[in-house]
Scaffold this motif. Sequence first.
Motif, PDB file in Angstrom:
ATOM      1  N   PRO A  86     -12.909  15.359  10.555  1.00  0.00           N
ATOM      2  CA  PRO A  86     -13.003  16.337  11.636  1.00  0.00           C
ATOM      3  C   PRO A  86     -12.768  17.740  11.089  1.00  0.00           C
ATOM      4  O   PRO A  86     -12.125  17.931  10.059  1.00  0.00           O
ATOM      5  CB  PRO A  86     -11.895  15.924  12.606  1.00  0.00           C
ATOM      6  N   HIS A  87     -13.297  18.760  11.786  1.00  0.00           N
ATOM      7  CA  HIS A  87     -13.193  20.144  11.314  1.00  0.00           C
ATOM      8  C   HIS A  87     -11.760  20.617  11.284  1.00  0.00           C
ATOM      9  O   HIS A  87     -11.379  21.392  10.437  1.00  0.00           O
ATOM     10  CB  HIS A  87     -14.028  21.064  12.203  1.00  0.00           C
ATOM     11  N   SER A  88     -10.957  20.198  12.238  1.00  0.00           N
ATOM     12  CA  SER A  88      -9.582  20.662  12.303  1.00  0.00           C
ATOM     13  C   SER A  88      -8.705  19.484  12.696  1.00  0.00           C
ATOM     14  O   SER A  88      -9.017  18.766  13.631  1.00  0.00           O
ATOM     15  CB  SER A  88      -9.453  21.775  13.343  1.00  0.00           C
ATOM     16  N   THR A  89      -7.614  19.317  11.993  1.00  0.00           N
ATOM     17  CA  THR A  89      -6.720  18.210  12.324  1.00  0.00           C
ATOM     18  C   THR A  89      -5.759  18.586  13.430  1.00  0.00           C
ATOM     19  O   THR A  89      -5.215  17.737  14.099  1.00  0.00           O
ATOM     20  CB  THR A  89      -5.921  17.774  11.087  1.00  0.00           C
ATOM     21  N   ALA A  90      -5.543  19.882  13.639  1.00  0.00           N
ATOM     22  CA  ALA A  90      -4.584  20.307  14.653  1.00  0.00           C
ATOM     23  C   ALA A  90      -5.159  20.216  16.059  1.00  0.00           C
ATOM     24  O   ALA A  90      -4.441  19.991  17.012  1.00  0.00           O
ATOM     25  CB  ALA A  90      -4.146  21.740  14.375  1.00  0.00           C
ATOM     26  N   HIS A  91      -6.451  20.413  16.189  1.00  0.00           N
ATOM     27  CA  HIS A  91      -7.072  20.425  17.499  1.00  0.00           C
ATOM     28  C   HIS A  91      -8.302  19.532  17.471  1.00  0.00           C
ATOM     29  O   HIS A  91      -9.041  19.533  16.503  1.00  0.00           O
ATOM     30  CB  HIS A  91      -7.532  21.844  17.866  1.00  0.00           C
ATOM     31  N   THR A  92      -8.529  18.789  18.518  1.00  0.00           N
ATOM     32  CA  THR A  92      -9.750  18.009  18.611  1.00  0.00           C
ATOM     33  C   THR A  92     -10.434  18.340  19.915  1.00  0.00           C
ATOM     34  O   THR A  92      -9.800  18.558  20.939  1.00  0.00           O
ATOM     35  CB  THR A  92      -9.474  16.490  18.555  1.00  0.00           C
ATOM     36  N   HIS A  93     -11.733  18.415  19.863  1.00  0.00           N
ATOM     37  CA  HIS A  93     -12.524  18.725  21.038  1.00  0.00           C
ATOM     38  C   HIS A  93     -13.587  17.647  21.131  1.00  0.00           C
ATOM     39  O   HIS A  93     -14.523  17.616  20.342  1.00  0.00           O
ATOM     40  CB  HIS A  93     -13.161  20.113  20.893  1.00  0.00           C
ATOM     41  N   THR A  94     -13.457  16.745  22.079  1.00  0.00           N
ATOM     42  CA  THR A  94     -14.345  15.608  22.145  1.00  0.00           C
ATOM     43  C   THR A  94     -15.650  15.913  22.861  1.00  0.00           C
ATOM     44  O   THR A  94     -16.666  15.314  22.578  1.00  0.00           O
ATOM     45  CB  THR A  94     -13.656  14.429  22.867  1.00  0.00           C
ATOM     46  N   ASP A  95     -15.641  16.848  23.789  1.00  0.00           N
ATOM     47  CA  ASP A  95     -16.835  17.159  24.532  1.00  0.00           C
ATOM     48  C   ASP A  95     -17.662  18.161  23.753  1.00  0.00           C
ATOM     49  O   ASP A  95     -17.216  19.259  23.454  1.00  0.00           O
ATOM     50  CB  ASP A  95     -16.448  17.736  25.901  1.00  0.00           C
ATOM     51  N   THR A  96     -18.903  17.792  23.398  1.00  0.00           N
ATOM     52  CA  THR A  96     -19.736  18.692  22.619  1.00  0.00           C
ATOM     53  C   THR A  96     -20.510  19.657  23.499  1.00  0.00           C
ATOM     54  O   THR A  96     -21.099  20.589  23.000  1.00  0.00           O
ATOM     55  CB  THR A  96     -20.719  17.902  21.744  1.00  0.00           C
ATOM     56  N   MET A  97     -20.523  19.462  24.801  1.00  0.00           N
ATOM     57  CA  MET A  97     -21.206  20.367  25.713  1.00  0.00           C
ATOM     58  C   MET A  97     -20.200  21.400  26.202  1.00  0.00           C
ATOM     59  O   MET A  97     -19.357  21.120  27.041  1.00  0.00           O
ATOM     60  CB  MET A  97     -21.799  19.572  26.888  1.00  0.00           C
ATOM     61  N   THR A  98     -20.257  22.592  25.649  1.00  0.00           N
ATOM     62  CA  THR A  98     -19.313  23.646  25.988  1.00  0.00           C
ATOM     63  C   THR A  98     -19.951  24.578  27.005  1.00  0.00           C
ATOM     64  O   THR A  98     -21.098  24.975  26.853  1.00  0.00           O
ATOM     65  CB  THR A  98     -18.923  24.432  24.732  1.00  0.00           C
ATOM     66  N   ALA A 103     -14.662  23.994  19.336  1.00  0.00           N
ATOM     67  CA  ALA A 103     -15.783  23.966  20.287  1.00  0.00           C
ATOM     68  C   ALA A 103     -17.058  24.468  19.623  1.00  0.00           C
ATOM     69  O   ALA A 103     -18.128  23.881  19.805  1.00  0.00           O
ATOM     70  CB  ALA A 103     -15.453  24.811  21.515  1.00  0.00           C
ATOM     71  N   CYS A 104     -16.945  25.520  18.828  1.00  0.00           N
ATOM     72  CA  CYS A 104     -18.123  26.061  18.146  1.00  0.00           C
ATOM     73  C   CYS A 104     -18.635  25.105  17.076  1.00  0.00           C
ATOM     74  O   CYS A 104     -19.834  24.898  16.932  1.00  0.00           O
ATOM     75  CB  CYS A 104     -17.797  27.410  17.513  1.00  0.00           C
ATOM     76  N   ALA A 105     -17.733  24.521  16.321  1.00  0.00           N
ATOM     77  CA  ALA A 105     -18.126  23.631  15.233  1.00  0.00           C
ATOM     78  C   ALA A 105     -18.653  22.297  15.745  1.00  0.00           C
ATOM     79  O   ALA A 105     -19.540  21.704  15.142  1.00  0.00           O
ATOM     80  CB  ALA A 105     -16.946  23.394  14.303  1.00  0.00           C
ATOM     81  N   ALA A 106     -18.123  21.816  16.863  1.00  0.00           N
ATOM     82  CA  ALA A 106     -18.526  20.515  17.381  1.00  0.00           C
ATOM     83  C   ALA A 106     -19.814  20.584  18.184  1.00  0.00           C
ATOM     84  O   ALA A 106     -20.398  19.549  18.490  1.00  0.00           O
ATOM     85  CB  ALA A 106     -17.407  19.932  18.258  1.00  0.00           C
ATOM     86  N   ALA A 107     -20.261  21.762  18.520  1.00  0.00           N
ATOM     87  CA  ALA A 107     -21.465  21.900  19.339  1.00  0.00           C
ATOM     88  C   ALA A 107     -22.680  21.427  18.545  1.00  0.00           C
ATOM     89  O   ALA A 107     -23.084  22.065  17.578  1.00  0.00           O
ATOM     90  CB  ALA A 107     -21.646  23.340  19.787  1.00  0.00           C
ATOM     91  N   GLU A 108     -23.213  20.303  18.927  1.00  0.00           N
ATOM     92  CA  GLU A 108     -24.397  19.775  18.264  1.00  0.00           C
ATOM     93  C   GLU A 108     -25.646  20.495  18.760  1.00  0.00           C
ATOM     94  O   GLU A 108     -26.621  20.628  18.049  1.00  0.00           O
ATOM     95  CB  GLU A 108     -24.508  18.274  18.509  1.00  0.00           C
ATOM     96  N   ASN A 109     -25.598  20.954  19.976  1.00  0.00           N
ATOM     97  CA  ASN A 109     -26.728  21.623  20.581  1.00  0.00           C
ATOM     98  C   ASN A 109     -26.499  23.134  20.475  1.00  0.00           C
ATOM     99  O   ASN A 109     -25.659  23.687  21.165  1.00  0.00           O
ATOM    100  CB  ASN A 109     -26.855  21.184  22.049  1.00  0.00           C
ATOM    101  N   GLU A 110     -27.241  23.791  19.593  1.00  0.00           N
ATOM    102  CA  GLU A 110     -27.079  25.234  19.373  1.00  0.00           C
ATOM    103  C   GLU A 110     -27.287  26.027  20.657  1.00  0.00           C
ATOM    104  O   GLU A 110     -26.603  27.007  20.895  1.00  0.00           O
ATOM    105  CB  GLU A 110     -28.070  25.716  18.311  1.00  0.00           C
ATOM    106  N   GLN A 111     -28.227  25.591  21.484  1.00  0.00           N
ATOM    107  CA  GLN A 111     -28.514  26.326  22.709  1.00  0.00           C
ATOM    108  C   GLN A 111     -27.350  26.285  23.685  1.00  0.00           C
ATOM    109  O   GLN A 111     -27.094  27.259  24.386  1.00  0.00           O
ATOM    110  CB  GLN A 111     -29.792  25.795  23.399  1.00  0.00           C
ATOM    111  N   SER A 112     -26.623  25.185  23.734  1.00  0.00           N
ATOM    112  CA  SER A 112     -25.510  25.089  24.687  1.00  0.00           C
ATOM    113  C   SER A 112     -24.387  26.042  24.325  1.00  0.00           C
ATOM    114  O   SER A 112     -23.847  26.733  25.184  1.00  0.00           O
ATOM    115  CB  SER A 112     -24.986  23.650  24.785  1.00  0.00           C
ATOM    116  N   ILE A 113     -24.033  26.122  23.043  1.00  0.00           N
ATOM    117  CA  ILE A 113     -22.961  27.029  22.645  1.00  0.00           C
ATOM    118  C   ILE A 113     -23.432  28.472  22.753  1.00  0.00           C
ATOM    119  O   ILE A 113     -22.675  29.353  23.156  1.00  0.00           O
ATOM    120  CB  ILE A 113     -22.411  26.704  21.226  1.00  0.00           C
TER     121      ILE A 113
END
Length: 191
Positions: free
Chosen positions: A19-31, A52-62
Amino acid sequence: KGDVCSDTTSRRQRFSRPPHSTAHTHTDTMTTTKDLKAMLDQDHFLGPLYDACAAAENEQSIEKAVLGLVQTAPLTSAKRAGLVAALWAARKRGLLKGLLERADFAEPAVIAKALALLDGPRRARQLRRRLVAAGGDEEHPTPRRRALQAKLQEIVDQQIPEAFSATRSFNGVGGEGGGAPPPRGGRPCAQ
């Protein structure tokens, strides 16, 4: 020879990305804009914002969420700098380029603060090494050790994700006249 299925599973586990960060996890990729606004309203917003920025799989959503936030909510220079740093660390260069075309994001103070945030993990490591070299002990710290501890605590209190890194290419982000100053004793990076 083992079972093919178990070999595939173990291989998948070995080569999966951490994961990108061990301190924080963001499970929802739709921000959404509302999510980003809620993150920025927190005292320590950098970790969740980066995740949130790193987990966004959909560039348009972020992109839609960030642009909606920028247009609807007034942001302080510190929040704008945090957003710039999070987008840089999450490698959202296209969106960042669009934001930096706005005058409020291209301010030298915003770029300088973003650079300081991106450089935070390196500075913290540097200060920890200096603390070790400073000598003294916890019960009777020297004035030098106290000063180093205070600087380190300022950085730690910001809760900057370890993924933040100020690369030399960040110098060119601010455009003409913007960006970071050249390194001490060195020349500006070739553009």
